[in-house]
Motif scaffolding. Structure first.
Motif, PDB file in Angstrom:
ATOM      1  N   LYS A  89       0.829  -1.250  -0.094  1.00  0.00           N
ATOM      2  CA  LYS A  89      -0.158  -0.025   0.015  1.00  0.00           C
ATOM      3  C   LYS A  89       0.810   1.133  -0.004  1.00  0.00           C
ATOM      4  O   LYS A  89       0.525   2.335  -0.790  1.00  0.00           O
ATOM      5  CB  LYS A  89      -0.759   0.044   1.210  1.00  0.00           C
ATOM      6  N   GLU A  90       1.873   1.316   1.012  1.00  0.00           N
ATOM      7  CA  GLU A  90       2.702   2.484   0.898  1.00  0.00           C
ATOM      8  C   GLU A  90       3.501   2.724  -0.263  1.00  0.00           C
ATOM      9  O   GLU A  90       3.584   3.815  -0.701  1.00  0.00           O
ATOM     10  CB  GLU A  90       3.491   2.434   2.122  1.00  0.00           C
ATOM     11  N   ASP A 148       1.163   3.995  -3.040  1.00  0.00           N
ATOM     12  CA  ASP A 148       0.781   5.268  -2.742  1.00  0.00           C
ATOM     13  C   ASP A 148       1.813   6.170  -3.220  1.00  0.00           C
ATOM     14  O   ASP A 148       1.589   7.399  -3.771  1.00  0.00           O
ATOM     15  CB  ASP A 148       0.225   5.449  -1.235  1.00  0.00           C
ATOM     16  N   ARG A 149       2.945   5.999  -2.608  1.00  0.00           N
ATOM     17  CA  ARG A 149       4.278   6.891  -2.680  1.00  0.00           C
ATOM     18  C   ARG A 149       4.522   7.017  -4.274  1.00  0.00           C
ATOM     19  O   ARG A 149       4.710   8.111  -4.974  1.00  0.00           O
ATOM     20  CB  ARG A 149       5.606   6.454  -1.983  1.00  0.00           C
ATOM     21  N   MET A 187       1.893   9.231  -6.094  1.00  0.00           N
ATOM     22  CA  MET A 187       1.945  10.658  -5.628  1.00  0.00           C
ATOM     23  C   MET A 187       3.250  11.112  -6.479  1.00  0.00           C
ATOM     24  O   MET A 187       3.336  12.287  -6.952  1.00  0.00           O
ATOM     25  CB  MET A 187       1.986  10.852  -4.368  1.00  0.00           C
ATOM     26  N   PHE A 190      -6.717   7.835  -2.184  1.00  0.00           N
ATOM     27  CA  PHE A 190      -6.466   9.260  -2.215  1.00  0.00           C
ATOM     28  C   PHE A 190      -5.141   9.507  -3.239  1.00  0.00           C
ATOM     29  O   PHE A 190      -4.946  10.696  -3.387  1.00  0.00           O
ATOM     30  CB  PHE A 190      -6.141   9.574  -0.645  1.00  0.00           C
ATOM     31  N   CYS A 202      -5.269  11.267  -6.342  1.00  0.00           N
ATOM     32  CA  CYS A 202      -5.919  12.904  -6.489  1.00  0.00           C
ATOM     33  C   CYS A 202      -4.760  13.585  -7.034  1.00  0.00           C
ATOM     34  O   CYS A 202      -3.558  13.683  -6.673  1.00  0.00           O
ATOM     35  CB  CYS A 202      -6.130  13.352  -5.060  1.00  0.00           C
ATOM     36  N   ASN A 203      -5.289  14.581  -7.750  1.00  0.00           N
ATOM     37  CA  ASN A 203      -4.362  15.712  -8.483  1.00  0.00           C
ATOM     38  C   ASN A 203      -4.552  16.701  -7.845  1.00  0.00           C
ATOM     39  O   ASN A 203      -5.321  17.487  -7.750  1.00  0.00           O
ATOM     40  CB  ASN A 203      -4.820  15.643 -10.107  1.00  0.00           C
ATOM     41  N   PRO A 204      -3.197  17.413  -7.099  1.00  0.00           N
ATOM     42  CA  PRO A 204      -3.291  18.694  -6.224  1.00  0.00           C
ATOM     43  C   PRO A 204      -3.660  19.708  -7.389  1.00  0.00           C
ATOM     44  O   PRO A 204      -4.049  20.820  -6.969  1.00  0.00           O
ATOM     45  CB  PRO A 204      -1.945  18.734  -6.088  1.00  0.00           C
ATOM     46  N   SER A 254      -6.064  20.192  -9.365  1.00  0.00           N
ATOM     47  CA  SER A 254      -7.351  20.202  -9.664  1.00  0.00           C
ATOM     48  C   SER A 254      -8.305  21.484  -8.675  1.00  0.00           C
ATOM     49  O   SER A 254      -7.870  21.569  -7.797  1.00  0.00           O
ATOM     50  CB  SER A 254      -8.201  19.051  -9.262  1.00  0.00           C
TER      51      SER A 254
END
Lengths: 358, 360
Positions: B153-154, B157-158, B161, B211, B214-216, B218
């Motif tokens: 998961k980590e 996620d990383r 991002m 999460f 997600c595009n910052p 946006s």
């Protein structure tokens, strides 16, 4: 009684000149390092400039940059001077320049020290600027359609992701601002209208945080919404779940980051200052030794070098008198050779004839 | 007819030796650069090891590292040869090692060219490896309590991002996988039960993404759930929403990243190949010129240097014959026996022919 008097033979003077030449070149390199540190700090501050409320902190890197450039120039001149100082004939060229050069270098070294101390003392101003800036950024998070503020959302999200922080002092700061723009709120929905009416200012407040607060090391998919009610998500107890969101506040995270950067820069600048002081002392000794050699007339003889010719108090008085008398340049003084026509001319006593005794 | 003959007097030989000495040190630096490049590429590949299924692509940095080290050693030897080349007494001892040196230098050039070719050819293999690795990563995203998979998961996620990507090909890959662990599902809720019953495998599938997709950039706060339902969110149109999530797939993002890395090192590798080739050619000229000078009566006088003694085709045939001769060293040659027998028969015949004559 001179301060720090040392006697130099001719060989020692030449050796001192050579060593100082080398040290001046090393100082040029450290001046370049100082310049580089200033540029680095400026870039670091400008990266997160949007979350700082005032730009006053920029004078620290600007000072470092100018001091670094000045260091390169002054030490380059110093190396040329020291190279010539080994020989008494060549020293005559620089004789008049030496004293102003040393005074300049002294003030410049004081600037380097001031720069180093600034790096440590800026923390208070930085803290205030950061907290105020972050507060504004959170307030304007939703204003992605307002010119001048449209990138605050992205900046704040990237900040929270990179520094692994949430809010200013904690995630609850997000509960007090409306971070969802009215454009994305369905005003016809009863729940939305209730929330808007539930506070004095008519803001849409919720107990949720943006996605950038989510922690990557949490074992469960991120719980962002309905954080204060314990029955929101199955098996989610917000008291006992430490890992779901970042716990640290961004104010603290940024402050720690910048304090760390500036402390290491400050330490380096202090070391550079010590080195410059050493070079300055050496140049002063060389200057006084060479001047004394010229005064004695014999280039091969031993001469004394010192830091100050008289003691500290006497030198201070002497300089103070010079400064005082500088201002009296155009005033009349009591020089008897000058004929000053005065009001008392009419009262002039006629010269008496000398009675010659015949 | 010798290939590319050039005349060298003593001064030109000295200059050639000096220039070659400098160039060989330049080539040593080039070798160090290639080695560092290999190390950097290897560390970058190892960092994302968890989302790669096989390590085929690692052959590129491995070869780079080996070639870098070998090149540093070879060119250091070349600089020693240059130093000895102008000393008549010390040069002859390099005669045999130089042959090995030429073979080594040619091999290094070939290996470097192979690396350049491989870095393009292995792109397909890298993509396949990433496809399988990312698919596994997404499948095991929820298994944060299973030893061996608890960091998936980590990692994912990383990765999403950092590389600004979502899913394998795009964000819809998350719709096909249960990425919410059953530990966090309320099985008494009707909604959960409906979803689990809605597919054959009994998995909790939803049209939502983690999460980290997600595009910052946006303009609106991130929408993660009910993505295919335009009515679930106010002022939201599923078909035309572009900025909400990252649109790129992670496989494409990682492939682009690694290809970009290897392409940007392309010019550096090509220039090192050029330097190595010029060292090789200059060394050949130096060797032939100095050997000719030593062999002639006047070591200080003029001599000729060349690349190949005979033409290309003849040299190739010579070399082939030599190599075949070496290979046949241990074999008994049947044609020799037959000719030996024929010769023996011939001498017997001549003897027989010789002996009857006195009788007659």
């Amino acid at each position: 009684m001179a301060v720090g008097k040392v006697t130099f033979t001719k060989a020692e003077r030449e050796k001192l000149a050579e060593v100082l030449w080398l040290l001046n070149w090393i100082s040029v390199v450290t001046g370049a390092i100082l310049f580089g540190l200033g540029i680095f700090l400026k870039v670091e501050i400008q990266k997160w400039q949007e979350v700082m409320s005032e730009q006053g902190i920029l004078y620290v890197p600007h000072m470092l940059i100018t001091t670094g450039l000045a260091a390169c120039g002054i030490n380059y001149l110093g190396s040329k001077i020291c190279l010539d100082c080994a020989d008494t004939n060549k020293f005559l060229r620089w004789k008049l320049v030496m004293m102003p050069y040393i005074v300049c270098t002294f003030f410049f070294t004081a600037c380097v020290l001031a720069g180093a101390l600034l790096c440590y003392s800026i923390r208070g101003q930085l803290e205030e600027s950061l907290y105020q800036g972050l507060r504004n950024a959170m307030r304007f998070y939703k204003d992605t359609d307002t010119p001048g503020r449209c990138y605050l959302k992205r900046t704040l999200d990237l900040l929270q992701i990179q520094f692994q922080c949430c809010g200013i002092s904690g995630y609850r700061d997000w509960f007090q601002v409306q971070w969802i723009s009215g454009r994305y709120l369905d005003m016809t929905d009863g729940a939305v209208v209730d929330r808007l009416r539930s506070n004095v200012e008519g803001k849409y407040l919720m107990d949720s945080v943006p996605f950038s607060c989510c922690s990557t090391i949490s074992p469960r998919p991120c719980v962002q919404h309905r954080l204060s009610s314990a029955s929101s998500d199955f098996s989610y107890d917000h008291q006992r779940q430490p890992l779901n969101l970042w716990r640290r506040g961004c104010g603290q995270a940024l402050l720690d980051h910048y304090t760390g950067v500036m402390q290491s820069i400050g330490l380096t600048v202090l070391l550079i200052w010590l080195f410059e002081l050493l070079v300055l002392t050496g140049v002063r000794y060389l200057q006084t030794a060479m001047e004394n050699v010229l005064r004695l007339g014999d280039p091969e003889s031993e001469s004394d070098g010192w830091i100050l010719e008289k003691s500290l108090a006497e030198t201070a008085c002497y300089n103070f008198d010079i400064i005082k008398n500088l201002g009296k340049c155009y005033q009349v003084d009591d020089d008897p050779n000058i004929n000053v026509p005065s009001v008392a001319a009419e009262l002039e006593v006629p010269s008496q004839q000398v009675q010659v005794q015949s | 007819m010798t290939l590319l003959k050039m005349k060298f007097n003593q001064q030109r030989r000295v200059r050639l030796a000096q220039g070659l000495w400098l160039m060989s040190w330049l080539a040593v630096t080039g070798g160090a650069f290639i080695f560092c490049l290999g190390v950097y590429l290897k560390t970058e590949l190892l960092r994302r090891d968890e989302v790669m299924e096989n390590a085929e692509i690692h052959v590129v940095p491995n070869i780079l590292m080996m070639v870098g080290l070998a090149s540093m050693g070879t060119n250091w030897v070349a600089s020693r040869v240059c130093q000895d080349s102008l000393d008549v007494s010390r040069f002859p001892r390099w005669k045999v090692p130089l042959l090995a040196w030429f073979a080594m230098a040619a091999l290094l050039c070939c290996l470097l060219l192979t690396v350049v070719v491989l870095s393009y050819a292995l792109q397909g293999s890298l993509e396949d490896s990433l496809k399988v690795g990312l698919r596994n990563g997404i499948r095991f995203y929820k298994d944060t309590d299973v030893p061996g998979r608890c960091f998936q998961k980590e990692t994912i996620d990383r990765l999403q991002m950092e590389f600004r990507c979502c899913g394998n090909n795009n964000f819809k890959d998350w719709f096909e996988v249960q990425w919410v662990s059953s530990r966090y599902l309320d099985f008494t809720s009707q909604e959960v039960k409906d979803r689990i019953r809605s597919n054959v495998d009994g998995r909790y599938l939803l049209d939502g993404v983690p999460f980290s997709c997600c595009n910052p950039a946006s303009p609106r706060p991130c929408l993660q759930n009910h993505l295919t339902d335009s009515r679930a969110h106010y002022n939201y149109e599923y078909q035309s929403e572009e900025l909400n999530l990252y649109s790129r797939g992670c496989r494409q993002a990682l492939t682009d990243y690694y290809m970009g890395l290897m392409n940007s090192t392309g010019p550096g590798v090509l220039s090192v190949i050029m330097i190595q080739m010029s060292v090789l050619l200059s060394m050949r000229y130096l060797q032939t010129a100095v050997e000719a000078a030593i062999a002639s009566e006047n070591p200080e006088g003029e001599s000729e240097g060349y690349l190949l003694d005979k033409g290309v085709k003849e040299t190739y045939q010579d070399v082939r014959a030599k190599v075949l001769g070496l290979l046949k060293f241990g074999q008994v040659d049947p044609s020799e026996d037959a000719s030996g027998a024929a010769e023996g028969a011939k001498t017997a015949d001549t003897e027989k022919a010789a002996t009857p004559t006195p009788a007659s």
